[in-house]
Motif scaffolding. Structure first.
Motif, PDB file in Angstrom:
ATOM      1  N   UNK A  19       0.840  -1.198   0.000  1.00 22.26           N
ATOM      2  CA  UNK A  19       0.000   0.000   0.000  1.00 22.26           C
ATOM      3  C   UNK A  19       0.879   1.254   0.000  1.00 22.26           C
ATOM      4  N   UNK A  20       1.912   1.283   0.834  1.00 17.74           N
ATOM      5  CA  UNK A  20       2.823   2.438   0.882  1.00 17.74           C
ATOM      6  C   UNK A  20       3.540   2.636  -0.454  1.00 17.74           C
ATOM      7  N   UNK A  21       3.944   1.547  -1.055  1.00 24.76           N
ATOM      8  CA  UNK A  21       4.597   1.584  -2.364  1.00 24.76           C
ATOM      9  C   UNK A  21       3.655   2.167  -3.419  1.00 24.76           C
ATOM     10  N   UNK A  22       2.410   1.730  -3.412  1.00 23.08           N
ATOM     11  CA  UNK A  22       1.448   2.224  -4.399  1.00 23.08           C
ATOM     12  C   UNK A  22       1.086   3.683  -4.148  1.00 23.08           C
ATOM     13  N   UNK A  23       1.008   4.088  -2.898  1.00 17.82           N
ATOM     14  CA  UNK A  23       0.759   5.503  -2.590  1.00 17.82           C
ATOM     15  C   UNK A  23       1.868   6.346  -3.213  1.00 17.82           C
ATOM     16  N   UNK A  37      -2.939  11.665  -1.673  1.00 13.91           N
ATOM     17  CA  UNK A  37      -3.468  10.352  -2.067  1.00 13.91           C
ATOM     18  C   UNK A  37      -4.128   9.679  -0.865  1.00 13.91           C
ATOM     19  N   UNK A  38      -3.456   9.717   0.283  1.00 14.17           N
ATOM     20  CA  UNK A  38      -3.991   9.077   1.490  1.00 14.17           C
ATOM     21  C   UNK A  38      -5.321   9.700   1.887  1.00 14.17           C
ATOM     22  N   UNK A  39      -5.417  11.025   1.848  1.00 13.60           N
ATOM     23  CA  UNK A  39      -6.630  11.702   2.299  1.00 13.60           C
ATOM     24  C   UNK A  39      -7.753  11.691   1.267  1.00 13.60           C
ATOM     25  N   UNK A  40      -7.434  11.438   0.009  1.00 13.12           N
ATOM     26  CA  UNK A  40      -8.454  11.412  -1.044  1.00 13.12           C
ATOM     27  C   UNK A  40      -9.246  10.104  -1.050  1.00 13.12           C
ATOM     28  N   UNK A 121      -2.668   6.601   8.050  1.00 13.05           N
ATOM     29  CA  UNK A 121      -3.291   7.919   7.923  1.00 13.05           C
ATOM     30  C   UNK A 121      -2.596   8.918   8.858  1.00 13.05           C
ATOM     31  N   UNK A 122      -2.293   8.501  10.069  1.00 11.41           N
ATOM     32  CA  UNK A 122      -1.618   9.376  11.035  1.00 11.41           C
ATOM     33  C   UNK A 122      -0.242   9.780  10.540  1.00 11.41           C
ATOM     34  N   UNK A 123       0.541   8.806  10.093  1.00 14.48           N
ATOM     35  CA  UNK A 123       1.920   9.088   9.672  1.00 14.48           C
ATOM     36  C   UNK A 123       1.942   9.971   8.434  1.00 14.48           C
ATOM     37  N   UNK A 124       1.179   9.640   7.417  1.00  8.90           N
ATOM     38  CA  UNK A 124       1.223  10.414   6.178  1.00  8.90           C
ATOM     39  C   UNK A 124       0.704  11.846   6.369  1.00  8.90           C
ATOM     40  N   UNK A 125      -0.028  12.100   7.438  1.00  6.51           N
ATOM     41  CA  UNK A 125      -0.517  13.454   7.708  1.00  6.51           C
ATOM     42  C   UNK A 125       0.390  14.235   8.650  1.00  6.51           C
TER      43      UNK A 125
END
Length: 156
Positions: A19-23, A37-40, A121-125
């Motif tokens: 999932x992280x790779x695809x993001x 991408x994560x929030x969309x 979600x927490x980390x990417x934000x």
């Protein structure tokens, strides 16, 4: 974390890595930050995607990129992560390398009441991602424990 479709199966670290790779791939293609991408994509949809990761990783990543862009209505932006100072950066890290950086950070900071998606979600934000994604610095290249410490301390 249990698989949404097969409750007897656990979601693995490899599923989170995929999932992280695809993001990273989708964000680079769209010239967006990973956070976009994560929030969309909704949390429910991320739970579905991570439950399908063990199957999706067999697909062509270009196909998955296109499906995510179309299905979730993701739009092009103007952030080019590959726009770096050539004197500072001899080689841009690959999507797989950065996927591993984020996977490790999520796992290292996962709270007892969080599943992989909550942690993602927490980390990417977190603001630290802007530092990690600045390839003119060496933050992404630091050992995992240094990045984790920076996360807990609010920066490098």
């Amino acid at each position: 974390m249990k698989n949404k479709f097969f409750p007897d199966e656990q979601i693995t670290e490899n599923d989170l890595y995929f999932i992280c790779y695809m993001i990273e791939r989708v964000a680079r293609k769209l010239h967006q930050r990973n956070k976009y991408v994560v929030n969309a994509i909704s949390k429910d949809e991320w739970e579905r995607l991570i439950s399908l990761a063990n199957v999706l990783h067999c697909e062509n990543p270009l196909k998955i990129e296109e499906e995510w862009i179309e299905e979730y209505g993701l739009k092009k932006g103007d952030f080019d992560i590959t726009n770096v100072e050539n004197e500072l950066v001899s080689e841009i890290p690959s999507e797989t390398q950065i996927g591993k950086v984020y996977m490790r950070l999520i796992l290292a900071t996962l709270q007892p009441d969080e599943n992989y998606i909550d942690g993602m979600i927490r980390v990417y934000n977190d603001e630290l991602c802007e530092v990690i994604d600045n390839y003119n610095s060496s933050a992404y290249y630091e050992p995992s424990y240094v990045i984790t410490r920076a996360y807990h301390n609010g920066g490098f």
